[in-house]
Scaffold this motif. Structure first.
Motif, PDB file in Angstrom:
ATOM      1  N   MET A  41     -35.868 -15.323 -43.317  1.00 52.94           N
ATOM      2  CA  MET A  41     -35.035 -16.139 -44.182  1.00 52.94           C
ATOM      3  C   MET A  41     -35.770 -17.397 -44.606  1.00 52.94           C
ATOM      4  O   MET A  41     -36.564 -17.983 -43.846  1.00 52.94           O
ATOM      5  CB  MET A  41     -33.731 -16.530 -43.468  1.00 52.94           C
ATOM      6  CG  MET A  41     -32.810 -15.352 -43.189  1.00 52.94           C
ATOM      7  SD  MET A  41     -31.252 -15.840 -42.425  1.00 52.94           S
ATOM      8  CE  MET A  41     -31.821 -16.320 -40.809  1.00 52.94           C
ATOM      9  N   THR A  42     -35.479 -17.837 -45.825  1.00 51.68           N
ATOM     10  CA  THR A  42     -35.996 -19.110 -46.324  1.00 51.68           C
ATOM     11  C   THR A  42     -35.155 -20.255 -45.752  1.00 51.68           C
ATOM     12  O   THR A  42     -34.084 -20.027 -45.179  1.00 51.68           O
ATOM     13  CB  THR A  42     -35.941 -19.116 -47.850  1.00 51.68           C
ATOM     14  OG1 THR A  42     -34.566 -18.985 -48.260  1.00 51.68           O
ATOM     15  CG2 THR A  42     -36.742 -17.963 -48.446  1.00 51.68           C
ATOM     16  N   PRO A  43     -35.606 -21.498 -45.845  1.00 51.32           N
ATOM     17  CA  PRO A  43     -34.795 -22.627 -45.339  1.00 51.32           C
ATOM     18  C   PRO A  43     -33.401 -22.667 -45.956  1.00 51.32           C
ATOM     19  O   PRO A  43     -32.424 -22.980 -45.270  1.00 51.32           O
ATOM     20  CB  PRO A  43     -35.632 -23.852 -45.716  1.00 51.32           C
ATOM     21  CG  PRO A  43     -37.027 -23.356 -45.736  1.00 51.32           C
ATOM     22  CD  PRO A  43     -36.954 -21.951 -46.250  1.00 51.32           C
ATOM     23  N   ARG A  44     -33.300 -22.360 -47.252  1.00 48.38           N
ATOM     24  CA  ARG A  44     -31.981 -22.363 -47.886  1.00 48.38           C
ATOM     25  C   ARG A  44     -31.108 -21.259 -47.305  1.00 48.38           C
ATOM     26  O   ARG A  44     -29.920 -21.475 -47.008  1.00 48.38           O
ATOM     27  CB  ARG A  44     -32.138 -22.185 -49.384  1.00 48.38           C
ATOM     28  CG  ARG A  44     -30.830 -22.249 -50.153  1.00 48.38           C
ATOM     29  CD  ARG A  44     -31.088 -22.130 -51.639  1.00 48.38           C
ATOM     30  NE  ARG A  44     -29.831 -22.169 -52.381  1.00 48.38           N
ATOM     31  CZ  ARG A  44     -29.761 -22.063 -53.702  1.00 48.38           C
ATOM     32  NH1 ARG A  44     -30.888 -21.906 -54.414  1.00 48.38           N
ATOM     33  NH2 ARG A  44     -28.587 -22.097 -54.315  1.00 48.38           N
ATOM     34  N   GLU A  45     -31.685 -20.060 -47.142  1.00 48.30           N
ATOM     35  CA  GLU A  45     -30.916 -18.971 -46.540  1.00 48.30           C
ATOM     36  C   GLU A  45     -30.561 -19.269 -45.083  1.00 48.30           C
ATOM     37  O   GLU A  45     -29.490 -18.880 -44.604  1.00 48.30           O
ATOM     38  CB  GLU A  45     -31.724 -17.682 -46.631  1.00 48.30           C
ATOM     39  CG  GLU A  45     -31.889 -17.171 -48.062  1.00 48.30           C
ATOM     40  CD  GLU A  45     -32.782 -15.946 -48.125  1.00 48.30           C
ATOM     41  OE1 GLU A  45     -32.790 -15.275 -49.168  1.00 48.30           O
ATOM     42  OE2 GLU A  45     -33.467 -15.674 -47.118  1.00 48.30           O
ATOM     43  N   ARG A  46     -31.461 -19.954 -44.370  1.00 45.58           N
ATOM     44  CA  ARG A  46     -31.166 -20.346 -42.999  1.00 45.58           C
ATOM     45  C   ARG A  46     -29.969 -21.285 -42.933  1.00 45.58           C
ATOM     46  O   ARG A  46     -29.106 -21.160 -42.053  1.00 45.58           O
ATOM     47  CB  ARG A  46     -32.397 -21.013 -42.388  1.00 45.58           C
ATOM     48  CG  ARG A  46     -32.190 -21.580 -40.992  1.00 45.58           C
ATOM     49  CD  ARG A  46     -31.938 -20.502 -39.979  1.00 45.58           C
ATOM     50  NE  ARG A  46     -33.077 -19.616 -39.835  1.00 45.58           N
ATOM     51  CZ  ARG A  46     -33.109 -18.573 -38.998  1.00 45.58           C
ATOM     52  NH1 ARG A  46     -32.027 -18.277 -38.282  1.00 45.58           N
ATOM     53  NH2 ARG A  46     -34.165 -17.802 -38.918  1.00 45.58           N
ATOM     54  N   ALA A  47     -29.866 -22.238 -43.867  1.00 43.91           N
ATOM     55  CA  ALA A  47     -28.720 -23.149 -43.900  1.00 43.91           C
ATOM     56  C   ALA A  47     -27.428 -22.385 -44.197  1.00 43.91           C
ATOM     57  O   ALA A  47     -26.376 -22.642 -43.589  1.00 43.91           O
ATOM     58  CB  ALA A  47     -28.950 -24.231 -44.944  1.00 43.91           C
ATOM     59  N   GLN A  48     -27.493 -21.403 -45.139  1.00 45.24           N
ATOM     60  CA  GLN A  48     -26.309 -20.602 -45.431  1.00 45.24           C
ATOM     61  C   GLN A  48     -25.868 -19.784 -44.210  1.00 45.24           C
ATOM     62  O   GLN A  48     -24.671 -19.676 -43.908  1.00 45.24           O
ATOM     63  CB  GLN A  48     -26.601 -19.674 -46.608  1.00 45.24           C
ATOM     64  CG  GLN A  48     -26.840 -20.392 -47.931  1.00 45.24           C
ATOM     65  CD  GLN A  48     -27.172 -19.441 -49.051  1.00 45.24           C
ATOM     66  OE1 GLN A  48     -27.233 -18.225 -48.841  1.00 45.24           O
ATOM     67  NE2 GLN A  48     -27.393 -19.975 -50.249  1.00 45.24           N
ATOM     68  N   TRP A  49     -26.844 -19.235 -43.500  1.00 46.81           N
ATOM     69  CA  TRP A  49     -26.504 -18.439 -42.307  1.00 46.81           C
ATOM     70  C   TRP A  49     -25.879 -19.317 -41.211  1.00 46.81           C
ATOM     71  O   TRP A  49     -24.927 -18.900 -40.538  1.00 46.81           O
ATOM     72  CB  TRP A  49     -27.770 -17.744 -41.814  1.00 46.81           C
ATOM     73  CG  TRP A  49     -27.608 -17.023 -40.520  1.00 46.81           C
ATOM     74  CD1 TRP A  49     -28.214 -17.289 -39.344  1.00 46.81           C
ATOM     75  CD2 TRP A  49     -26.770 -15.880 -40.278  1.00 46.81           C
ATOM     76  NE1 TRP A  49     -27.835 -16.415 -38.378  1.00 46.81           N
ATOM     77  CE2 TRP A  49     -26.932 -15.515 -38.923  1.00 46.81           C
ATOM     78  CE3 TRP A  49     -25.893 -15.125 -41.056  1.00 46.81           C
ATOM     79  CZ2 TRP A  49     -26.265 -14.462 -38.339  1.00 46.81           C
ATOM     80  CZ3 TRP A  49     -25.235 -14.059 -40.476  1.00 46.81           C
ATOM     81  CH2 TRP A  49     -25.407 -13.737 -39.144  1.00 46.81           C
ATOM     82  N   GLU A  50     -26.399 -20.523 -41.000  1.00 53.40           N
ATOM     83  CA  GLU A  50     -25.820 -21.420 -40.000  1.00 53.40           C
ATOM     84  C   GLU A  50     -24.403 -21.834 -40.377  1.00 53.40           C
ATOM     85  O   GLU A  50     -23.525 -21.950 -39.513  1.00 53.40           O
ATOM     86  CB  GLU A  50     -26.715 -22.655 -39.845  1.00 53.40           C
ATOM     87  CG  GLU A  50     -28.053 -22.357 -39.176  1.00 53.40           C
ATOM     88  CD  GLU A  50     -28.929 -23.581 -39.081  1.00 53.40           C
ATOM     89  OE1 GLU A  50     -28.505 -24.639 -39.630  1.00 53.40           O
ATOM     90  OE2 GLU A  50     -30.024 -23.498 -38.486  1.00 53.40           O
ATOM     91  N   GLN A  51     -24.166 -22.060 -41.687  1.00 56.81           N
ATOM     92  CA  GLN A  51     -22.811 -22.394 -42.124  1.00 56.81           C
ATOM     93  C   GLN A  51     -21.857 -21.228 -41.869  1.00 56.81           C
ATOM     94  O   GLN A  51     -20.714 -21.415 -41.413  1.00 56.81           O
ATOM     95  CB  GLN A  51     -22.829 -22.753 -43.609  1.00 56.81           C
ATOM     96  CG  GLN A  51     -21.473 -23.209 -44.140  1.00 56.81           C
ATOM     97  CD  GLN A  51     -21.542 -23.609 -45.593  1.00 56.81           C
ATOM     98  OE1 GLN A  51     -22.612 -23.515 -46.216  1.00 56.81           O
ATOM     99  NE2 GLN A  51     -20.422 -24.042 -46.141  1.00 56.81           N
ATOM    100  N   LEU A  52     -22.320 -19.999 -42.137  1.00 61.21           N
ATOM    101  CA  LEU A  52     -21.496 -18.827 -41.882  1.00 61.21           C
ATOM    102  C   LEU A  52     -21.214 -18.658 -40.383  1.00 61.21           C
ATOM    103  O   LEU A  52     -20.094 -18.321 -39.972  1.00 61.21           O
ATOM    104  CB  LEU A  52     -22.194 -17.584 -42.439  1.00 61.21           C
ATOM    105  CG  LEU A  52     -21.442 -16.256 -42.301  1.00 61.21           C
ATOM    106  CD1 LEU A  52     -20.120 -16.306 -43.045  1.00 61.21           C
ATOM    107  CD2 LEU A  52     -22.308 -15.111 -42.828  1.00 61.21           C
TER     108      LEU A  52
END
Length: 384
Positions: A281-292
């Motif tokens: 995952m990219t940093p942006r995708e990592r942030a989305q995954w943590e929010q989920l």
């Protein structure tokens, strides 16, 4: 002249009498001092060891204070530089000897006072001896005092027994009142139950008289009592069947269904969210995954509360459930997303192979030969 001589003689006699009186007073004082308690040499050494005056006038509190002060200095466990086992043993022995001497002195004085009191009471009139101790006992005052103490002990024991007996009677009366109240409540419940049963029976009879039960399905056919469980009670089985047919479910079954549906929804949402993201995952995708994952954690808290309620009402211990873990669920979602990507890659590879095979078959098929006049022959065939 004679008068003067007589005055001088009288004055000399007065002075001589005064001197004799003073001498007698001094002798009495010396006698009193000499008659005081004599202290032995070893006892004087004990007083000196405890740093007390050796006249023997120290009180027990002063002796104890001196002993504690010396114990702090010489006790082996005090940790002081002056700690000495032998000297502490001597201090303790001196302290015990002084206490024993003071107790003996005190007992001797008390015995003399008791003898004086007995003598004074013996000289008192006969009827005054029985005004104290509530008139209990006989003999000397000390004997009557012991008899009065025993009398008080017996009276206190008798009062305790009477109090316990009253408490037992009161408890028995209260228990009898509770039993009577329970009997009244039970009889009232029985009356209510009988009244409800009579009312239900009257309603059933009225419905049967109106013909409400004539068009029922399965009329005149026997009931399948032991269709599912031949070991169950027929009445219990029929009641459960009626409840099931009318859509009734126990609370623990409803709670279990809600837990399973909520868990499935949460797992599907985690799987879909992880499948949409890349790997890695990219940093942006990592942030989305943590929010989920954060939103899924809040749902898991509510879900675990439902699990606690379910464990409290479930009828069997082996049907209880464990709490849901966010780490376990996220790991499951990542594993499912990885498996889904592999399946999708395999499906794309299979479709690609199929297209290649179709192309190969298309290239390998023989092409039709074109002849002259093909258009004219086709039109002739069409006109025919």
């Amino acid at each position: 002249m004679n008068c003067t001589f007589q005055l001088l003689v009288a004055r000399s006699d007065f002075c001589h009498g005064r001197s004799l009186f003073l001498l007698s007073q001094q002798s009495l004082l010396l006698r009193a001092l000499s008659s005081g308690p004599k202290i032995s040499r070893s006892l004087r050494e004990n007083y000196k060891l405890l740093q007390l005056p050796d006249e023997g006038n120290s009180s027990p509190a002063q002796v104890k204070e001196a002993y504690l002060r010396m114990a702090k200095l010489y006790h082996p466990d005090s940790g002081a530089a002056t700690a000495d086992t032998v000297l502490f043993a001597r201090v303790e022995e001196a302290y015990r000897a002084i206490l024993a001497h003071q107790s003996r002195t005190k007992k001797g004085g008390g015995a003399r006072e008791e003898e004086d009191e007995d003598e004074s009471k013996g000289m008192a009139p006969q009827h005054r001896q029985y005004l104290n101790y509530e008139g209990v006992g006989s003999g000397t005052p000390s004997q009557r005092e012991r008899q009065y103490r025993q009398f008080r002990v017996d009276r206190a024991a008798e009062q305790v027994l009477n109090y316990r007996q009253r408490e037992h009677e009161r408890a028995a009366a209260a228990e009898g009142a509770l039993v009577e109240r329970d009997m009244r409540q039970r009889s009232r419940n029985i009356k209510i139950t009988q009244a409800v049963e009579r009312l239900v029976e009257d309603l059933i009879q009225e419905s049967m008289a109106r013909g409400d039960f004539r068009n029922l399905s399965g009329a005149g056919k026997p009931l399948s009592k032991f269709q599912h469980n031949p070991y169950a009670d027929p009445m219990t089985h029929n009641l459960n069947r009626i409840l099931i047919d009318n859509g009734y479910q126990p609370p623990w079954i409803v709670t279990q269904r809600d837990i399973r549906e909520a868990a499935a929804t949460m797992r599907d949402r985690l799987l879909e969210g992880r499948a949409r993201l890349g790997d890695p995952m990219t940093p942006r995708e990592r942030a989305q995954w943590e929010q989920l994952c954060g939103s899924a954690g809040e749902e898991l808290l509510k879900l675990n509360k439902m699990v606690d309620n379910f464990n409290l009402i479930v009828p069997m211990l082996n049907m209880q459930m464990v709490h849901f873990s966010l780490a376990r669920e996220t790991g499951r979602a990542e594993k499912g997303a990885r498996q889904r990507r592999q399946d999708q890659d395999e499906e794309r590879q299979r479709k690609r192979e199929l297209r290649k095979e179709e192309l190969k078959r298309a290239h390998a098929a023989p092409r039709p030969k074109y002849t002259k006049g093909g258009l004219m022959s086709w039109m002739q065939n069409l006109l025919r």
